[in-house]
Design a protein around this motif. Structure first.
Motif, PDB file in Angstrom:
ATOM      1  N   TRP A  18       0.869  -1.175   0.000  1.00  0.00           N
ATOM      2  CA  TRP A  18       0.000   0.000   0.000  1.00  0.00           C
ATOM      3  C   TRP A  18       0.906   1.226   0.000  1.00  0.00           C
ATOM      4  N   TYR A  20       1.795   5.082   0.839  1.00  0.00           N
ATOM      5  CA  TYR A  20       1.458   6.222   1.687  1.00  0.00           C
ATOM      6  C   TYR A  20       2.533   7.287   1.511  1.00  0.00           C
ATOM      7  N   ASP A 104      -8.334   3.951   3.808  1.00  0.00           N
ATOM      8  CA  ASP A 104      -8.081   3.474   2.444  1.00  0.00           C
ATOM      9  C   ASP A 104      -8.252   1.977   2.281  1.00  0.00           C
ATOM     10  N   GLN A 105      -7.855   1.195   3.285  1.00  0.00           N
ATOM     11  CA  GLN A 105      -7.783  -0.246   3.128  1.00  0.00           C
ATOM     12  C   GLN A 105      -8.821  -1.029   3.927  1.00  0.00           C
TER      13      GLN A 105
END
Length: 316
Positions: A18, A20, A104-105
């Motif tokens: 992911w 960031y 987000d996840q």
């Protein structure tokens, strides 16, 4: 590069990257069996301490994922995540990373559990998330209170005891210390100091800490341990936190004077806080994982019952 087998079952644990702040973050996720999957349940996000990674939750993820969707990530600067220069490493960065990950996840109410430095980040993120935080679990959490001056803990304490604060300003000495601390023998010796039961101080654990220290940028992150900002006091975060709180104590932790630390938390933590005291050291989730998993699952189930009974029935 050596290939290190993970103890987590590969067929059920998803490992993914992911991004960031345009930096790759290593993350893992495991969901419960399909018949137990329930979107109304909170998800669980696990946050490691300084120098550790998602691997430190090796004995917890499978057990918790029997019932809950479980996530863990490597904070920027640690594990398999990026270690870029120039980032303001500290509680603010990691708080914001966790908040962004939940949005987000995960995308639903989440219980955030953190050990040591990860506990401070988990509490700060839980306070910032407001209604999106379903609960916070602190396992021997780091962080200051506004009415006290905490002495250095963990690696910083060891370094200052060994060399002294003034000399640690030297980049040469910092490099020598870094090279010594990442030696497998030193890692094992340090772990043996903070685990009461050393059964799980095994080759996998030692290598999971050593391997990220070989990454480019690891020394730069290590140097920040001596200058990480103290961050927002814990008592202020407790006031901002709207979610239930569980304190899990490895009461024989030599790094934080756990009995005294527990007393400080009892003075400041919200009245509805639940406490569980375990005969363990600084990392109870890895030292006595069965006891931690049992306590966590029991608290999570009570949390669900409380949330169901507090929600009015829909009679429309």
């Amino acid at each position: 590069m050596s290939c290190l087998a993970s103890p987590l079952p590969r067929r059920t644990v998803e490992s993914f990257t992911w991004n960031y702040l345009d930096h790759p973050v290593h993350s893992v996720r495991q969901r419960p069996p399909q018949q137990l999957s329930d979107r109304d349940q909170p998800a669980v996000l696990l946050v490691h301490g300084f120098g550790a990674s998602t691997d430190h939750w090796r004995h917890n993820i499978p057990a918790l994922a029997d019932r809950y969707e479980v996530h863990a990530l490597d904070l920027l600067g640690f594990g398999r995540s990026a270690k870029p220069q120039g980032l303001p490493y500290g509680g603010g960065l990691w708080r914001d990373q966790l908040v962004a990950y939940v949005h987000d996840q995960i995308g639903r109410p989440t219980v955030i559990a953190g050990n040591s430095l990860g506990g401070f980040a988990a509490l700060a993120a839980g306070a910032a998330l407001q209604d999106t935080c379903a609960g916070v679990v602190l396992l021997n959490a780091a962080g200051p209170f506004s009415d006290e001056q905490q002495p250095p803990k963990g690696l910083a304490a060891i370094a200052r005891q060994t060399i002294g604060s003034a000399l640690l300003k030297s980049p040469v000495l910092q490099r020598l210390l870094f090279e010594n601390l990442r030696r497998p023998a030193t890692i094992r010796r340090t772990l043996n100091r903070v685990y009461v039961d050393r059964t799980n101080v095994d080759d996998f654990l030692v290598e999971s800490i050593r391997r990220p220290s070989l990454d480019p940028g690891a020394f730069g992150v290590f140097r920040t341990v001596f200058d990480i900002p103290r961050g927002q006091p814990l008592d202020e975060l407790f006031v901002e936190l709207q979610a239930p709180l569980l304190l899990l104590w490895g009461i024989r932790d030599p790094w934080i004077n756990a009995p005294g630390r527990r007393s400080s938390f009892q003075r400041h933590a919200p009245a509805a806080t639940t406490e569980v005291v375990l005969e363990a050291g600084h990392c109870p989730h890895d030292e006595v994982p069965d006891q931690v998993n049992e306590a966590l699952l029991h608290w999570l189930s009570e949390l669900e019952v409380s949330q169901r009974t507090s929600c009015p029935e829909d009679h429309s």
